[in-house]
Design a protein around this motif. Structure first.
Motif, PDB file in Angstrom:
ATOM      1  N   GLY A 248      33.113  50.396   1.065  1.00  0.00           N
ATOM      2  CA  GLY A 248      34.557  50.219   1.130  1.00  0.00           C
ATOM      3  C   GLY A 248      35.036  49.418   2.316  1.00  0.00           C
ATOM      4  N   GLU A 249      34.131  48.817   3.077  1.00  0.00           N
ATOM      5  CA  GLU A 249      34.521  48.030   4.250  1.00  0.00           C
ATOM      6  C   GLU A 249      34.975  46.626   3.872  1.00  0.00           C
ATOM      7  OE1 GLU A 249      31.758  49.468   7.853  1.00  0.00           O
ATOM      8  OE2 GLU A 249      30.629  48.868   6.062  1.00  0.00           O
ATOM      9  N   ILE A 250      34.552  46.154   2.696  1.00  0.00           N
ATOM     10  CA  ILE A 250      34.995  44.853   2.180  1.00  0.00           C
ATOM     11  C   ILE A 250      35.506  45.052   0.765  1.00  0.00           C
ATOM     12  CG2 ILE A 250      34.181  42.610   1.318  1.00  0.00           C
ATOM     13  CD1 ILE A 250      32.452  42.326   3.715  1.00  0.00           C
ATOM     14  N   THR A 251      36.618  44.405   0.481  1.00  0.00           N
ATOM     15  CA  THR A 251      37.198  44.400  -0.865  1.00  0.00           C
ATOM     16  C   THR A 251      37.256  42.963  -1.357  1.00  0.00           C
ATOM     17  OG1 THR A 251      38.573  46.325  -0.376  1.00  0.00           O
ATOM     18  CG2 THR A 251      39.239  44.963  -2.237  1.00  0.00           C
ATOM     19  N   VAL A 252      36.867  42.746  -2.611  1.00  0.00           N
ATOM     20  CA  VAL A 252      36.958  41.409  -3.200  1.00  0.00           C
ATOM     21  C   VAL A 252      38.101  41.416  -4.206  1.00  0.00           C
ATOM     22  CG1 VAL A 252      35.790  39.613  -4.529  1.00  0.00           C
ATOM     23  CG2 VAL A 252      34.490  41.015  -2.908  1.00  0.00           C
ATOM     24  N   PRO A 253      39.213  40.750  -3.902  1.00  0.00           N
ATOM     25  CA  PRO A 253      40.334  40.729  -4.843  1.00  0.00           C
ATOM     26  C   PRO A 253      40.074  39.775  -5.999  1.00  0.00           C
ATOM     27  CG  PRO A 253      40.861  39.406  -2.917  1.00  0.00           C
ATOM     28  CD  PRO A 253      39.511  40.019  -2.658  1.00  0.00           C
ATOM     29  N   ILE A 254      40.281  40.244  -7.218  1.00  0.00           N
ATOM     30  CA  ILE A 254      40.153  39.400  -8.411  1.00  0.00           C
ATOM     31  C   ILE A 254      41.556  38.924  -8.787  1.00  0.00           C
ATOM     32  CG2 ILE A 254      39.350  39.246 -10.782  1.00  0.00           C
ATOM     33  CD1 ILE A 254      37.134  39.764  -8.716  1.00  0.00           C
ATOM     34  N   ALA A 255      41.800  37.636  -8.642  1.00  0.00           N
ATOM     35  CA  ALA A 255      43.129  37.086  -8.907  1.00  0.00           C
ATOM     36  C   ALA A 255      43.424  37.009 -10.397  1.00  0.00           C
ATOM     37  CB  ALA A 255      43.251  35.700  -8.273  1.00  0.00           C
ATOM     38  N   ALA A 256      42.410  36.687 -11.202  1.00  0.00           N
ATOM     39  CA  ALA A 256      42.614  36.545 -12.649  1.00  0.00           C
ATOM     40  C   ALA A 256      41.270  36.572 -13.347  1.00  0.00           C
ATOM     41  CB  ALA A 256      43.340  35.235 -12.967  1.00  0.00           C
ATOM     42  N   SER A 257      41.286  37.011 -14.619  1.00  0.00           N
ATOM     43  CA  SER A 257      40.080  37.046 -15.440  1.00  0.00           C
ATOM     44  C   SER A 257      40.389  36.415 -16.789  1.00  0.00           C
ATOM     45  CB  SER A 257      39.601  38.490 -15.619  1.00  0.00           C
ATOM     46  OG  SER A 257      38.440  38.545 -16.414  1.00  0.00           O
ATOM     47  N   PHE A 258      39.489  35.532 -17.257  1.00  0.00           N
ATOM     48  CA  PHE A 258      39.666  34.815 -18.519  1.00  0.00           C
ATOM     49  C   PHE A 258      38.418  34.984 -19.382  1.00  0.00           C
ATOM     50  CE2 PHE A 258      42.301  32.615 -15.483  1.00  0.00           C
ATOM     51  CZ  PHE A 258      43.397  32.144 -16.176  1.00  0.00           C
ATOM     52  N   PRO A 259      38.560  35.080 -20.701  1.00  0.00           N
ATOM     53  CA  PRO A 259      37.385  34.990 -21.565  1.00  0.00           C
ATOM     54  C   PRO A 259      36.845  33.569 -21.532  1.00  0.00           C
ATOM     55  CG  PRO A 259      39.374  34.982 -22.889  1.00  0.00           C
ATOM     56  CD  PRO A 259      39.814  35.239 -21.474  1.00  0.00           C
ATOM     57  N   VAL A 260      35.553  33.404 -21.802  1.00  0.00           N
ATOM     58  CA  VAL A 260      34.939  32.085 -21.682  1.00  0.00           C
ATOM     59  C   VAL A 260      35.583  31.067 -22.618  1.00  0.00           C
ATOM     60  CG1 VAL A 260      33.106  32.490 -23.400  1.00  0.00           C
ATOM     61  CG2 VAL A 260      32.703  30.920 -21.465  1.00  0.00           C
ATOM     62  N   GLU A 261      36.181  31.544 -23.715  1.00  0.00           N
ATOM     63  CA  GLU A 261      36.875  30.621 -24.623  1.00  0.00           C
ATOM     64  C   GLU A 261      38.042  29.925 -23.939  1.00  0.00           C
ATOM     65  OE1 GLU A 261      34.662  33.618 -26.992  1.00  0.00           O
ATOM     66  OE2 GLU A 261      36.082  33.741 -25.315  1.00  0.00           O
ATOM     67  N   ARG A 262      38.526  30.490 -22.832  1.00  0.00           N
ATOM     68  CA  ARG A 262      39.637  29.889 -22.087  1.00  0.00           C
ATOM     69  C   ARG A 262      39.146  29.279 -20.773  1.00  0.00           C
ATOM     70  NH1 ARG A 262      44.433  33.792 -21.169  1.00  0.00           N
ATOM     71  NH2 ARG A 262      45.310  31.830 -20.377  1.00  0.00           N
ATOM     72  N   ILE A 263      37.952  28.736 -20.772  1.00  0.00           N
ATOM     73  CA  ILE A 263      37.364  28.180 -19.560  1.00  0.00           C
ATOM     74  C   ILE A 263      38.246  27.094 -18.950  1.00  0.00           C
ATOM     75  CG2 ILE A 263      35.948  26.536 -20.893  1.00  0.00           C
ATOM     76  CD1 ILE A 263      34.951  28.243 -17.571  1.00  0.00           C
ATOM     77  N   ARG A 264      38.874  26.282 -19.769  1.00  0.00           N
ATOM     78  CA  ARG A 264      39.719  25.217 -19.216  1.00  0.00           C
ATOM     79  C   ARG A 264      40.907  25.793 -18.458  1.00  0.00           C
ATOM     80  NH1 ARG A 264      40.010  20.952 -24.349  1.00  0.00           N
ATOM     81  NH2 ARG A 264      37.768  20.468 -24.410  1.00  0.00           N
TER      82      ARG A 264
ATOM     83  N   HIS B 156      45.686  27.496  -5.172  1.00  0.00           N
ATOM     84  CA  HIS B 156      46.694  28.435  -4.676  1.00  0.00           C
ATOM     85  C   HIS B 156      46.401  29.858  -5.135  1.00  0.00           C
ATOM     86  CE1 HIS B 156      49.144  25.291  -2.954  1.00  0.00           C
ATOM     87  NE2 HIS B 156      49.148  24.634  -4.095  1.00  0.00           N
ATOM     88  N   VAL B 157      45.133  30.144  -5.402  1.00  0.00           N
ATOM     89  CA  VAL B 157      44.751  31.456  -5.924  1.00  0.00           C
ATOM     90  C   VAL B 157      44.501  32.410  -4.765  1.00  0.00           C
ATOM     91  CG1 VAL B 157      43.181  32.644  -7.471  1.00  0.00           C
ATOM     92  CG2 VAL B 157      43.597  30.220  -7.783  1.00  0.00           C
ATOM     93  N   HIS B 158      44.950  33.638  -4.918  1.00  0.00           N
ATOM     94  CA  HIS B 158      44.718  34.667  -3.910  1.00  0.00           C
ATOM     95  C   HIS B 158      43.500  35.479  -4.321  1.00  0.00           C
ATOM     96  CE1 HIS B 158      49.393  34.566  -3.360  1.00  0.00           C
ATOM     97  NE2 HIS B 158      48.804  33.433  -3.074  1.00  0.00           N
ATOM     98  N   GLY B 159      42.324  35.090  -3.861  1.00  0.00           N
ATOM     99  CA  GLY B 159      41.113  35.794  -4.265  1.00  0.00           C
ATOM    100  C   GLY B 159      40.288  34.979  -5.244  1.00  0.00           C
ATOM    101  N   LYS B 160      39.586  35.667  -6.150  1.00  0.00           N
ATOM    102  CA  LYS B 160      38.622  35.036  -7.033  1.00  0.00           C
ATOM    103  C   LYS B 160      39.084  35.007  -8.478  1.00  0.00           C
ATOM    104  CE  LYS B 160      34.956  33.990  -6.027  1.00  0.00           C
ATOM    105  NZ  LYS B 160      34.335  32.722  -5.561  1.00  0.00           N
ATOM    106  N   ILE B 161      38.616  33.995  -9.217  1.00  0.00           N
ATOM    107  CA  ILE B 161      38.847  33.890 -10.645  1.00  0.00           C
ATOM    108  C   ILE B 161      37.528  34.150 -11.368  1.00  0.00           C
ATOM    109  CG2 ILE B 161      39.485  32.356 -12.542  1.00  0.00           C
ATOM    110  CD1 ILE B 161      41.336  30.932 -10.612  1.00  0.00           C
ATOM    111  N   VAL B 162      37.588  34.990 -12.402  1.00  0.00           N
ATOM    112  CA  VAL B 162      36.392  35.402 -13.130  1.00  0.00           C
ATOM    113  C   VAL B 162      36.513  34.975 -14.588  1.00  0.00           C
ATOM    114  CG1 VAL B 162      35.142  37.425 -13.985  1.00  0.00           C
ATOM    115  CG2 VAL B 162      35.915  37.345 -11.610  1.00  0.00           C
ATOM    116  N   VAL B 163      35.387  34.554 -15.159  1.00  0.00           N
ATOM    117  CA  VAL B 163      35.296  34.213 -16.582  1.00  0.00           C
ATOM    118  C   VAL B 163      34.294  35.197 -17.205  1.00  0.00           C
ATOM    119  CG1 VAL B 163      34.597  32.486 -18.264  1.00  0.00           C
ATOM    120  CG2 VAL B 163      35.864  31.804 -16.207  1.00  0.00           C
ATOM    121  N   THR B 164      34.690  35.844 -18.296  1.00  0.00           N
ATOM    122  CA  THR B 164      33.817  36.841 -18.925  1.00  0.00           C
ATOM    123  C   THR B 164      33.212  36.317 -20.216  1.00  0.00           C
ATOM    124  OG1 THR B 164      35.712  37.823 -20.067  1.00  0.00           O
ATOM    125  CG2 THR B 164      35.108  38.763 -17.942  1.00  0.00           C
ATOM    126  N   LEU B 165      31.984  36.784 -20.493  1.00  0.00           N
ATOM    127  CA  LEU B 165      31.277  36.395 -21.714  1.00  0.00           C
ATOM    128  C   LEU B 165      30.963  37.630 -22.546  1.00  0.00           C
ATOM    129  CD1 LEU B 165      30.023  34.318 -19.257  1.00  0.00           C
ATOM    130  CD2 LEU B 165      29.152  33.308 -21.355  1.00  0.00           C
TER     131      LEU B 165
END
Length: 306
Positions: free
Chosen positions: A271-287, A297-306
């Motif tokens: 719990g000493e580090i937190t990774v904020p996920i700014a947004a998550s998209f299915p791989v079909e929305r990769i673009r 201008h993203v606050h944190g990380k963007i994730v693509v799920t498969l």
């Protein structure tokens, strides 16, 4: 057959296509990972739009896409030790992550076991960000009592660097847009607006001086640190090319130590580090995911799920 994100010409997000491709298999010395999540980084879309950068990392056309991934090992080639079918893993493989299957060489690519306490959507963000943040701070020997200026502090690498510097006992001043100030304060940073006048604003916030700096965006923070009297040897850059201004230290994830990624995952577990996920998209929305990432201008990380 399986699916993979590929591109056949250089350009913006519109060149990315999700296609059916022959299913890859692990050869000798290789591991195949059934990918569940991919973490995007600025370098990913830079490779699609800048041929000279892609070439530096061994990428040509046609190419796969993405670097950071998480998933489960489902094939282990002859001669591989330390990984078995069914292991949850995360890591980095340039140009091969955004696919149903990623074939990686544990001796050349980044591959690590994922702790049970960390989900794949967080694990898939750690390879580039964790290793780059660690290298940027190690290059300038951040330690307790330092006042560290971090440029691009609200980005994916930045939020990890802020938290690692705070864990080392340093005060952190992080450059960002004013809309991210509250976000940065959550991680222990004192925010300051980037742009003209940065040197004066930082001087007002830290009249006792700044002792180290890590520029995670370009050269503005490095130049401000030099103007504030920070020695070049205590200023690092990750995106200023091989010859940054004033003799400051260029670095990147390749300079990190093998144990640095485990240090980051251990800190997440405690719990000493937190990774904020700014947004998550299915791989079909990769673009759409890459357009958001490329906006910077993203606050944190963007994730693509498969």
């Amino acid at each position: 057959m399986s699916r993979a994100v590929v591109y056949e010409t250089f350009g913006g997000p519109e060149v990315l296509e999700l296609r059916e491709v022959p299913e890859p298999h692990a050869g000798p010395g290789e591991v195949r990972v059934r990918v569940s999540a991919v973490g995007l980084n600025p370098m990913d879309w830079i490779f699609t739009s800048m041929p000279e950068m892609a070439e530096r990392f061994g990428l040509g056309l046609p190419s796969g896409f993405g670097t950071d991934f998480a998933g489960v090992v489902d094939e282990v080639g002859e001669g591989v030790s330390g990984f078995a079918v069914g292991d949850r893993v995360h890591g980095g493989a340039v140009g091969r992550a955004a696919a149903d299957f990623a074939v990686v060489d544990p001796s050349a690519d980044t591959l690590a076991h994922t702790p049970a306490e960390i989900g794949d959507e967080v694990a898939c963000t750690l390879s580039v960000a964790g290793l780059t943040a660690s290298a940027a701070l190690a290059a300038v020997d951040v330690r307790a009592g330092d006042t560290v200026l971090i440029g691009g502090a609200a980005g994916g690498v930045g939020v990890v660097a802020v938290q690692l510097a705070r864990l080392a006992g340093a005060r952190v001043i992080g450059t960002a847009s004013e809309g991210t100030f509250d976000f940065l304060r959550r991680f222990g940073a004192d925010p300051v607006a980037y742009g003209p006048g940065l040197e004066d604003r930082v001087r007002a916030m830290a009249p006792e001086g700044v002792s180290a700096a890590a520029d995670l965006f370009g050269t503005e923070t490095a130049e401000a640190a030099l103007a504030l009297g920070v020695p070049p040897g205590r200023i690092s850059t990750i995106a200023a090319g091989p010859h940054p201004p004033g003799g400051v230290r260029p670095t990147g994830g390749a300079d990190a130590r093998p144990e640095d990624l485990k240090r980051v995952t251990d800190a997440i577990v405690t719990g000493e580090i937190t990774v904020p996920i700014a947004a998550s998209f299915p791989v079909e929305r990769i673009r759409d995911a890459v357009r958001l990432q490329a906006g910077r201008h993203v606050h944190g990380k963007i994730v693509v799920t498969l």
